[in-house]
Design an enzyme around this catalytic site. Sequence first.
Site, PDB file in Angstrom:
ATOM      1  CG  ASP A   1      -6.508   9.901   1.149  1.00  0.00           C
ATOM      2  OD1 ASP A   1      -7.486  10.251   0.467  1.00  0.00           O
ATOM      3  OD2 ASP A   1      -6.334  10.269   2.322  1.00  0.00           O
TER       4      ASP A   1
ATOM      5  NE  ARG B   1     -15.413   7.608   0.593  1.00  0.00           N
ATOM      6  CZ  ARG B   1     -16.199   8.617   0.944  1.00  0.00           C
ATOM      7  NH1 ARG B   1     -16.832   9.300   0.026  1.00  0.00           N
ATOM      8  NH2 ARG B   1     -16.348   8.954   2.204  1.00  0.00           N
TER       9      ARG B   1
ATOM     10  NE  ARG C   1      -1.474   9.503   5.203  1.00  0.00           N
ATOM     11  CZ  ARG C   1      -1.717  10.230   4.100  1.00  0.00           C
ATOM     12  NH1 ARG C   1      -2.798   9.976   3.354  1.00  0.00           N
ATOM     13  NH2 ARG C   1      -0.896  11.181   3.752  1.00  0.00           N
TER      14      ARG C   1
END
Lengths: 244, 244
Positions: free
Chosen positions: B52, B50, B197
Amino acid sequence: MARIKMVIEYDGSEYHGFQMQNNAETVQEELEKGIRKLTGAETRLICAGRTDAGVHALGQVIAFDSCASIPAERWGMALNSVLPEDIRVRFSALAADDFNPRFHALRKTYSYLIYRKKERALFYRRYALCSTENLNIISMRQACDYLLGRHNFSAFCASGNSSKTFEREVYACSLESTEKRLIFKITANGFLYNMVRIIVGTLLEIGRGKYQPEHMERLIIARDRTRAGPTAPPQGLYLHEVEY
Amino acid sequence: MARIKMVIEYDGSEYHGFQMQNNAETVQEELEKGIRKLTGAETRLICAGRTDAGVHALGQVIAFDSCASIPAERWGMALNSVLPEDIRVRFSALAADDFNPRFHALRKTYSYLIYRKKERALFYRRYALCSTENLNIISMRQACDYLLGRHNFSAFCASGNSSKTFEREVYACSLESTEKRLIFKITANGFLYNMVRIIVGTLLEIGRGKYQPEHMERLIIARDRTRAGPTAPPQGLYLHEVEY
């Protein structure tokens, strides 16, 4: 009063071209709005090449007059601080009082990008013509050679052209080919309205084998727009460089 | 009833991430809307990862059930005809009835793109982290080596993580460097929320010389999110591939 010149880059995707229009966002409008924010003055600027909607620039040149105390070489940074992120000043400097980026340009270079893979093509949809068709690159390169030199390019001019003469001199013309991309690059003393996009549309017809490379020479001689290829879409086109 | 699996690509710029939310456009919503257009049926799909808001995918995998008569390998073309141009199906096939793209994934690969030039950076603003700062690539590569293997990655996990364990195994991790780009690539059996990230944010701190490469090892041992780097922005991140 000083005349400032700038080299600017922009992503034309969100704009209705460079030049001011009624009820449409243009690159010029954003630049003039930015100058107004910095100086408070209404300013009209001149550009080297009025790009159409969706067309990009890597080296557009603009000039305008200002009474502001901003040093010419600082103008770029100052304007970048108020411009949207899809327009960037690369360089700014003082210009001669009579400098006109359009009329004083000696050579302009446009490039046209064709992305040739299915994979990742969606990331190029605003920045290239995406096409996976088979193209004969050798034929296309041969066709390019006919463009070199001084010719009447009426066959490659859309209606709405504002110049008095259809003669232009092409100094360089190349087609770079990699597995993923084709990059067409053309340098001339000037271009007619939609000239690069019609040339690209014609090159694609030759690449597909619809015509032989000599078709390009025949078109130049015939001066008949109806026999040239369709106008290639705007998003592959970049105003690459302007030389003075 | 047949379970269809698909490999899809998308440009995440215009979406509030992959997964269905109230009052926000998501990739899932577009896909389910497309399936509804083709079949008339309300369908709920499952994805492998999923992503972002703003994160892209080159190889997201989805699965859903359908009673429609469309052959599995034709589903891709059919769905592409009704999807927006920033979402493309690359491949479709019949899957086992119990195929779950999320739980059956053995290895996932993410990549993160950093664009390093000022020139043309505006064309990468949606697709990369644009940074012209000096980075010590050798230090960053040394730091990457500490990530390899099975570790508790709590230090690289944002709040909002839904998994029960913080242990993951990293199979491969590399940093490709050219004049214009840095491409960080990491393959693991799974990833914690925002893990890639936060790793990239930490690598950048090491690249800048704020920390030595060994900092990465210390962070893994300390399991303390507050000592890791900031979360790098979403637009550089790509869900690259999912393997089963």
